[in-house]
Design a protein around this motif. Sequence first.
Motif, mmCIF file in Angstrom:
data_model
loop_
_atom_site.group_PDB
_atom_site.id
_atom_site.type_symbol
_atom_site.label_atom_id
_atom_site.label_comp_id
_atom_site.label_asym_id
_atom_site.label_seq_id
_atom_site.Cartn_x
_atom_site.Cartn_y
_atom_site.Cartn_z
ATOM 1 N N GLY A 63 0.807 -1.216 0.000
ATOM 2 C CA GLY A 63 0.000 0.000 0.000
ATOM 3 C C GLY A 63 0.837 1.262 0.000
ATOM 4 O O GLY A 63 0.525 2.237 -0.694
ATOM 5 N N THR A 64 1.933 1.246 0.758
ATOM 6 C CA THR A 64 2.828 2.407 0.800
ATOM 7 C C THR A 64 3.456 2.662 -0.564
ATOM 8 O O THR A 64 3.533 3.809 -1.030
ATOM 9 N N LEU A 65 3.898 1.597 -1.230
ATOM 10 C CA LEU A 65 4.512 1.746 -2.558
ATOM 11 C C LEU A 65 3.489 2.223 -3.588
ATOM 12 O O LEU A 65 3.806 3.049 -4.455
ATOM 13 N N LEU A 69 3.685 5.632 -5.771
ATOM 14 C CA LEU A 69 3.563 5.653 -7.233
ATOM 15 C C LEU A 69 2.531 6.687 -7.679
ATOM 16 O O LEU A 69 2.763 7.454 -8.614
ATOM 17 N N LEU A 70 1.382 6.697 -7.005
ATOM 18 C CA LEU A 70 0.303 7.619 -7.389
ATOM 19 C C LEU A 70 0.649 9.073 -7.078
ATOM 20 O O LEU A 70 0.146 9.981 -7.741
ATOM 21 N N THR A 71 1.495 9.295 -6.082
ATOM 22 C CA THR A 71 1.888 10.672 -5.729
ATOM 23 C C THR A 71 3.246 11.029 -6.343
ATOM 24 O O THR A 71 3.891 11.988 -5.916
ATOM 25 N N HIS A 72 3.679 10.221 -7.328
ATOM 26 C CA HIS A 72 4.924 10.483 -8.066
ATOM 27 C C HIS A 72 6.142 10.543 -7.155
ATOM 28 O O HIS A 72 7.069 11.307 -7.397
ATOM 29 N N PHE A 73 6.130 9.759 -6.098
ATOM 30 C CA PHE A 73 7.247 9.687 -5.142
ATOM 31 C C PHE A 73 7.617 11.066 -4.598
ATOM 32 O O PHE A 73 8.785 11.386 -4.406
ATOM 33 N N LYS A 74 6.602 11.876 -4.331
ATOM 34 C CA LYS A 74 6.831 13.225 -3.810
ATOM 35 C C LYS A 74 6.527 13.363 -2.323
ATOM 36 O O LYS A 74 6.890 14.358 -1.707
ATOM 37 N N ILE A 75 5.830 12.359 -1.741
ATOM 38 C CA ILE A 75 5.401 12.482 -0.344
ATOM 39 C C ILE A 75 6.039 11.385 0.506
ATOM 40 O O ILE A 75 5.819 10.195 0.262
ATOM 41 N N PRO A 76 6.819 11.758 1.518
ATOM 42 C CA PRO A 76 7.436 10.757 2.400
ATOM 43 C C PRO A 76 6.469 10.279 3.476
ATOM 44 O O PRO A 76 6.554 10.668 4.645
ATOM 45 N N ALA A 77 5.526 9.454 3.072
ATOM 46 C CA ALA A 77 4.501 8.964 4.007
ATOM 47 C C ALA A 77 4.520 7.445 4.028
ATOM 48 O O ALA A 77 4.773 6.802 3.008
ATOM 49 N N TYR A 78 4.242 6.880 5.206
ATOM 50 C CA TYR A 78 4.129 5.423 5.331
ATOM 51 C C TYR A 78 2.704 5.082 5.739
ATOM 52 O O TYR A 78 2.127 5.731 6.612
ATOM 53 N N LEU A 79 2.144 4.046 5.100
ATOM 54 C CA LEU A 79 0.771 3.625 5.385
ATOM 55 C C LEU A 79 0.774 2.310 6.151
ATOM 56 O O LEU A 79 1.373 1.325 5.708
ATOM 57 N N GLY A 80 0.129 2.324 7.325
ATOM 58 C CA GLY A 80 0.022 1.114 8.133
ATOM 59 C C GLY A 80 -1.424 0.822 8.474
ATOM 60 O O GLY A 80 -2.341 1.502 8.011
ATOM 61 N N GLY A 276 -0.948 17.011 -5.224
ATOM 62 C CA GLY A 276 -2.389 17.250 -5.194
ATOM 63 C C GLY A 276 -3.094 16.371 -4.175
ATOM 64 O O GLY A 276 -2.743 15.191 -4.006
ATOM 65 N N LEU A 277 -4.077 16.956 -3.504
ATOM 66 C CA LEU A 277 -4.839 16.215 -2.495
ATOM 67 C C LEU A 277 -5.555 15.021 -3.121
ATOM 68 O O LEU A 277 -5.710 13.975 -2.479
ATOM 69 N N HIS A 278 -5.992 15.173 -4.384
ATOM 70 C CA HIS A 278 -6.696 14.070 -5.033
ATOM 71 C C HIS A 278 -5.786 12.843 -5.189
ATOM 72 O O HIS A 278 -6.237 11.703 -5.075
ATOM 73 N N ARG A 279 -4.492 13.080 -5.423
ATOM 74 C CA ARG A 279 -3.562 11.958 -5.568
ATOM 75 C C ARG A 279 -3.280 11.281 -4.230
ATOM 76 O O ARG A 279 -3.179 10.058 -4.147
ATOM 77 N N THR A 280 -3.125 12.082 -3.170
ATOM 78 C CA THR A 280 -2.879 11.484 -1.853
ATOM 79 C C THR A 280 -4.092 10.678 -1.401
ATOM 80 O O THR A 280 -3.952 9.591 -0.832
ATOM 81 N N MET A 281 -5.289 11.206 -1.662
ATOM 82 C CA MET A 281 -6.524 10.493 -1.321
ATOM 83 C C MET A 281 -6.658 9.212 -2.141
ATOM 84 O O MET A 281 -7.009 8.149 -1.614
ATOM 85 N N MET A 282 -6.367 9.313 -3.426
ATOM 86 C CA MET A 282 -6.460 8.152 -4.308
ATOM 87 C C MET A 282 -5.487 7.062 -3.867
ATOM 88 O O MET A 282 -5.834 5.879 -3.828
ATOM 89 N N GLY A 283 -4.263 7.473 -3.499
ATOM 90 C CA GLY A 283 -3.271 6.509 -3.036
ATOM 91 C C GLY A 283 -3.715 5.800 -1.776
ATOM 92 O O GLY A 283 -3.576 4.573 -1.646
ATOM 93 N N ASP A 284 -4.273 6.559 -0.828
ATOM 94 C CA ASP A 284 -4.763 5.973 0.414
ATOM 95 C C ASP A 284 -5.916 5.013 0.137
ATOM 96 O O ASP A 284 -5.995 3.919 0.721
ATOM 97 N N GLY A 285 -6.811 5.415 -0.763
ATOM 98 C CA GLY A 285 -7.963 4.577 -1.098
ATOM 99 C C GLY A 285 -7.572 3.274 -1.763
ATOM 100 O O GLY A 285 -8.057 2.196 -1.389
ATOM 101 N N LEU A 286 -6.683 3.345 -2.753
ATOM 102 C CA LEU A 286 -6.259 2.134 -3.457
ATOM 103 C C LEU A 286 -5.491 1.199 -2.531
ATOM 104 O O LEU A 286 -5.595 -0.022 -2.639
ATOM 105 N N SER A 287 -4.725 1.777 -1.613
ATOM 106 C CA SER A 287 -4.006 0.966 -0.630
ATOM 107 C C SER A 287 -4.984 0.154 0.216
ATOM 108 O O SER A 287 -4.775 -1.039 0.465
ATOM 109 N N THR A 288 -6.072 0.797 0.648
ATOM 110 C CA THR A 288 -7.081 0.106 1.456
ATOM 111 C C THR A 288 -7.821 -0.954 0.642
ATOM 112 O O THR A 288 -8.128 -2.040 1.146
ATOM 113 N N ILE A 289 -8.093 -0.655 -0.627
ATOM 114 C CA ILE A 289 -8.754 -1.632 -1.505
ATOM 115 C C ILE A 289 -7.874 -2.870 -1.678
ATOM 116 O O ILE A 289 -8.348 -4.011 -1.598
#
Length: 443
Positions: A63-65, A69-80, A276-289
């Motif tokens: 999910g983190t990767l 990818l969706l945020t173009h490797f611009k945000i140093p965030a980890y998803l747990g 963009g907020l839409h990309r960060t949201m999309m990344g979080d959503g796809l990770s959960t899916i």
Amino acid sequence: MKKMPKDTFHNDDAILDVYEKPELGQGILLSMQHLFAMFGSTVLVPILVGINPSIALLSSGVGTLVHMLLTHFKIPAYLGSSFAFVATMQALMRQDGYPAIAQGAIAAGLVYVIVALVIAKVGSDWVNKVLPPIVVGPIIIVIGLSLATTAANDAMMKGTKYNLTYFGVAIFTLVMTLIFQMCFKGFTSLVSIMLGIVCGYALSCVLGIVDFSGVAKAAWFSMPALDVPGISYHFKWYPAAILTMAPIAFVTMTEHMGHIMVLNSLTKRNFFKNPGLHRTMMGDGLSTIIAGFIGGPPTTSYGENIGVLAMTKVHSVWVLAGAAVFAIIFSFVGKVAAVIESIPMPVIGGISFLLFGTIASNGLKILVDDKIDFGEKRNMLIASVILVIGIGGAYLQLGNFQLTSVALCTIFGMLMNWILPKKAASEKALEAEKKEKEQKYFN
């Protein structure tokens, strides 16, 4: 250190900025530090629910990767693993088992995707209007301090009883981390969190509070027991699970935005605009899916890792990506995962004193940097309500749906910022009186 050519901005306060790449040996240790920081919480959620921890570790790394990818490797965030869904998942597990949780997780992820598509259409300029510094600063303080009780309980409690040995280990871990951070320089200072954890773990072994039974039972290599719809179990609709878990996505969205605000402050960037907020949201959503499809719990960005970023000033996405890769690898290596899982809670609690406090301090920094005037009633009222609701742990419960304290104080902060006038009536009266006196004086 190498800097990627697409980096057009450099944060001089950072030791390693977002696009900068550490040397291989340093990068491995820095990534492991992030893995240690998030490991306890990420595996605790599936343990509480009854899900295989290895799958949670796998879905966390993948999910983190995907988010990167969706945020173009611009945000140093980890998803747990997300704690917001725990109570609901426990109820669903008792009633219908994991298939119901999977559908609920996928539904929650789809809510993220839909919101992301809407934001992509309408833009995110509204974010700065509804979340000015007087709202953002206290919310970030709440994000840090709302976790303070968790840190304290981890440090002091063995089950439900106070344990002096545990508290001693927590304080020792904290002190050693501070020593490595303040009395050493260079790379030793950068990995102070990991070194503090190692010292705390060593003391825990000496005191006999480390449980090695899980390490002995764990296999060296094993495939995580994936729960895939239609393959691992017969597909069946669970509308109640979907309707129960999907709305919780709106709660985690506010926390997600809060974490992005902290990252904006740390990195001196505006991730709401780029990528963009839409990309960060999309990344979080796809990770959960993805987590729902393979058998893991829903995911969300982690305050523990943001605390590591704040403390070390190492903001490199390479380091976070490395942590994600290690999480994936360790989901297949049972012995290593079991060793990390055996780290006692007081060690994690001692580190958390520092990590969560650092997040809160960054909220204070925003208020100071933006020169927020607390002599104005409006600012005082907004900050006061946000802090007490958030740190006090007030929440809104409607059936199985719960609006957490962080989400609730965020909503109150935004509403007060929108509704309250710029000046209180008493302040307007004083200003009018002052102007009248000045006019009389000059006349």
